[in-house]
Write an enzyme that holds these catalytic residues in place. Sequence first.
Site, PDB file in Angstrom:
ATOM      1  N   GLY A   1       0.781  -1.236   0.000  1.00 10.36           N
ATOM      2  CA  GLY A   1       0.000   0.000   0.000  1.00 10.36           C
ATOM      3  C   GLY A   1       0.811   1.283   0.000  1.00 10.36           C
ATOM      4  O   GLY A   1       0.400   2.280   0.598  1.00 10.36           O
ATOM      5  N   SER A   2       1.962   1.313  -0.716  1.00  8.36           N
ATOM      6  CA  SER A   2       2.763   2.543  -0.732  1.00  8.36           C
ATOM      7  C   SER A   2       2.041   3.669  -1.475  1.00  8.36           C
ATOM      8  O   SER A   2       2.135   4.837  -1.082  1.00  8.36           O
ATOM      9  CB  SER A   2       4.155   2.289  -1.327  1.00  8.36           C
ATOM     10  OG  SER A   2       4.067   1.766  -2.631  1.00  8.36           O
TER      11      SER A   2
ATOM     12  N   ARG B   1     -15.617 -16.118  -9.834  1.00  4.63           N
ATOM     13  CA  ARG B   1     -15.066 -14.758  -9.920  1.00  4.63           C
ATOM     14  C   ARG B   1     -16.203 -13.734  -9.924  1.00  4.63           C
ATOM     15  O   ARG B   1     -16.084 -12.666  -9.321  1.00  4.63           O
ATOM     16  CB  ARG B   1     -14.226 -14.649 -11.193  1.00  4.63           C
ATOM     17  CG  ARG B   1     -13.615 -13.286 -11.425  1.00  4.63           C
ATOM     18  CD  ARG B   1     -12.643 -13.327 -12.592  1.00  4.63           C
ATOM     19  NE  ARG B   1     -11.416 -13.989 -12.215  1.00  4.63           N
ATOM     20  CZ  ARG B   1     -10.399 -13.383 -11.583  1.00  4.63           C
ATOM     21  NH1 ARG B   1     -10.500 -12.118 -11.259  1.00  4.63           N
ATOM     22  NH2 ARG B   1      -9.313 -14.041 -11.270  1.00  4.63           N
TER      23      ARG B   1
ATOM     24  N   MET C   1      -4.011  -6.697  -7.333  1.00  2.23           N
ATOM     25  CA  MET C   1      -3.477  -7.668  -8.286  1.00  2.23           C
ATOM     26  C   MET C   1      -4.508  -8.651  -8.852  1.00  2.23           C
ATOM     27  O   MET C   1      -4.142  -9.696  -9.374  1.00  2.23           O
ATOM     28  CB  MET C   1      -2.332  -8.445  -7.632  1.00  2.23           C
ATOM     29  CG  MET C   1      -1.146  -7.569  -7.249  1.00  2.23           C
ATOM     30  SD  MET C   1      -0.497  -6.561  -8.607  1.00  2.23           S
ATOM     31  CE  MET C   1       0.283  -7.829  -9.597  1.00  2.23           C
ATOM     32  N   LYS C   2      -5.779  -8.322  -8.746  1.00  2.00           N
ATOM     33  CA  LYS C   2      -6.814  -9.183  -9.340  1.00  2.00           C
ATOM     34  C   LYS C   2      -7.537  -8.405 -10.441  1.00  2.00           C
ATOM     35  O   LYS C   2      -7.805  -7.203 -10.296  1.00  2.00           O
ATOM     36  CB  LYS C   2      -7.843  -9.591  -8.286  1.00  2.00           C
ATOM     37  CG  LYS C   2      -7.309 -10.525  -7.209  1.00  2.00           C
ATOM     38  CD  LYS C   2      -7.336 -11.964  -7.673  1.00  2.00           C
ATOM     39  CE  LYS C   2      -7.010 -12.938  -6.566  1.00  2.00           C
ATOM     40  NZ  LYS C   2      -5.662 -12.872  -6.052  1.00  2.00           N
TER      41      LYS C   2
ATOM     42  N   LEU D   1     -10.714  -7.264 -12.195  1.00  2.00           N
ATOM     43  CA  LEU D   1     -12.107  -7.119 -11.794  1.00  2.00           C
ATOM     44  C   LEU D   1     -13.018  -7.708 -12.870  1.00  2.00           C
ATOM     45  O   LEU D   1     -12.769  -7.495 -14.066  1.00  2.00           O
ATOM     46  CB  LEU D   1     -12.452  -5.641 -11.589  1.00  2.00           C
ATOM     47  CG  LEU D   1     -11.760  -4.944 -10.416  1.00  2.00           C
ATOM     48  CD1 LEU D   1     -12.072  -3.448 -10.441  1.00  2.00           C
ATOM     49  CD2 LEU D   1     -12.183  -5.553  -9.083  1.00  2.00           C
TER      50      LEU D   1
ATOM     51  N   ASN E   1      -6.336   3.109 -12.250  1.00  2.00           N
ATOM     52  CA  ASN E   1      -5.320   2.148 -11.848  1.00  2.00           C
ATOM     53  C   ASN E   1      -3.943   2.725 -12.124  1.00  2.00           C
ATOM     54  O   ASN E   1      -3.769   3.514 -13.051  1.00  2.00           O
ATOM     55  CB  ASN E   1      -5.509   0.854 -12.650  1.00  2.00           C
ATOM     56  CG  ASN E   1      -4.630  -0.290 -12.160  1.00  2.00           C
ATOM     57  OD1 ASN E   1      -4.150  -0.295 -11.036  1.00  2.00           O
ATOM     58  ND2 ASN E   1      -4.412  -1.272 -13.025  1.00  2.00           N
ATOM     59  N   THR E   2      -2.975   2.322 -11.316  1.00  2.00           N
ATOM     60  CA  THR E   2      -1.583   2.653 -11.606  1.00  2.00           C
ATOM     61  C   THR E   2      -0.912   1.420 -12.201  1.00  2.00           C
ATOM     62  O   THR E   2      -1.310   0.295 -11.915  1.00  2.00           O
ATOM     63  CB  THR E   2      -0.827   3.060 -10.326  1.00  2.00           C
ATOM     64  OG1 THR E   2      -0.880   1.978  -9.375  1.00  2.00           O
ATOM     65  CG2 THR E   2      -1.438   4.307  -9.703  1.00  2.00           C
ATOM     66  N   HIS E   3       0.106   1.649 -13.034  1.00  2.00           N
ATOM     67  CA  HIS E   3       0.826   0.518 -13.633  1.00  2.00           C
ATOM     68  C   HIS E   3       2.306   0.880 -13.756  1.00  2.00           C
ATOM     69  O   HIS E   3       2.645   1.971 -14.207  1.00  2.00           O
ATOM     70  CB  HIS E   3       0.251   0.192 -15.018  1.00  2.00           C
ATOM     71  CG  HIS E   3       0.909  -1.005 -15.643  1.00  2.00           C
ATOM     72  ND1 HIS E   3       0.708  -2.287 -15.181  1.00  2.00           N
ATOM     73  CD2 HIS E   3       1.800  -1.105 -16.663  1.00  2.00           C
ATOM     74  CE1 HIS E   3       1.433  -3.130 -15.894  1.00  2.00           C
ATOM     75  NE2 HIS E   3       2.104  -2.439 -16.800  1.00  2.00           N
TER      76      HIS E   3
ATOM     77  N   SER F   1       2.426   4.652 -15.297  1.00  2.00           N
ATOM     78  CA  SER F   1       1.215   5.180 -15.925  1.00  2.00           C
ATOM     79  C   SER F   1       0.049   5.159 -14.950  1.00  2.00           C
ATOM     80  O   SER F   1      -0.006   4.313 -14.049  1.00  2.00           O
ATOM     81  CB  SER F   1       0.826   4.328 -17.153  1.00  2.00           C
ATOM     82  OG  SER F   1       1.882   4.216 -18.075  1.00  2.00           O
TER      83      SER F   1
ATOM     84  N   ASP G   1     -10.526  -0.399 -17.979  1.00  2.00           N
ATOM     85  CA  ASP G   1     -11.546  -0.976 -18.850  1.00  2.00           C
ATOM     86  C   ASP G   1     -11.477  -2.489 -18.685  1.00  2.00           C
ATOM     87  O   ASP G   1     -10.850  -2.989 -17.754  1.00  2.00           O
ATOM     88  CB  ASP G   1     -11.367  -0.513 -20.311  1.00  2.00           C
ATOM     89  CG  ASP G   1     -10.068  -1.022 -20.945  1.00  2.00           C
ATOM     90  OD1 ASP G   1      -9.349  -1.843 -20.326  1.00  2.00           O
ATOM     91  OD2 ASP G   1      -9.774  -0.598 -22.075  1.00  2.00           O
TER      92      ASP G   1
ATOM     93  N   ASP H   1      -4.704  -3.561 -18.576  1.00  2.00           N
ATOM     94  CA  ASP H   1      -3.931  -2.310 -18.646  1.00  2.00           C
ATOM     95  C   ASP H   1      -4.090  -1.634 -20.008  1.00  2.00           C
ATOM     96  O   ASP H   1      -3.128  -1.092 -20.572  1.00  2.00           O
ATOM     97  CB  ASP H   1      -2.442  -2.578 -18.345  1.00  2.00           C
ATOM     98  CG  ASP H   1      -2.248  -3.171 -16.958  1.00  2.00           C
ATOM     99  OD1 ASP H   1      -2.906  -2.694 -16.022  1.00  2.00           O
ATOM    100  OD2 ASP H   1      -1.454  -4.114 -16.814  1.00  2.00           O
TER     101      ASP H   1
END
Length: 197
Positions: free
Chosen positions: A12-13, A64, A89-90, A92, A106-108, A135, A140, A144
């Site tokens: 969680g940084s 799921r 890390m899942k 959606l 989201n961050t990547h 990024s 969507d 990514d």
Amino acid sequence: MLSLVVLISGGGSNLRALLEAAQDAEFPARVVAVGADRDAEGFDHAEEFGIPTFSAALSNFESRDAWGEALLEQIQVWKPDLVVLSGFMKLLPPAVVSALSPNLINTHPAYLPEFPGAHGVRDAIAAGVTQSGASVIVVDNGVDSGPIISQERVAVLPGDTEHTLHDRIKIVERELLVQAVLDIANGHINLKELSLA
């Protein structure tokens, strides 16, 4: 004031960067809850800042989609303006993305569309590139592949390992995320327009 639910899977940084930014009375966003797909270490940050937490482990559900429904219900309790996937890390399920998008970001740890997927940093090292990046995107139903909100290059240095490169990317990722939330809250970024572009 923009209300955020942040979803994490690990330390969680990025979450901590948002919590620290929100300490400033001038910052126009607040984290109202933190969720995870496991008992994540990052819950410690939420606890320190007095933020409620919830979790939904995929393994506790028969499918799921059932997991996604339960997670969505827990998110919607908080009526957030924006949901931030921060090291979540899942993937959606589509129904969850449809319910939350475009207010789902989201961050990547790569300069998309380069190196999408769960191992962006490792893939960059393996490819031998001289630069990667970070990024922030609208989520969507692809991996990514959503509209890019912001991104920045990060040099790959001689002798870099996945760990050393990821540590430098995380610094940039945190800055980009905090700025993106600020820009969304101030109306400088319109997620709906970005998603339709």
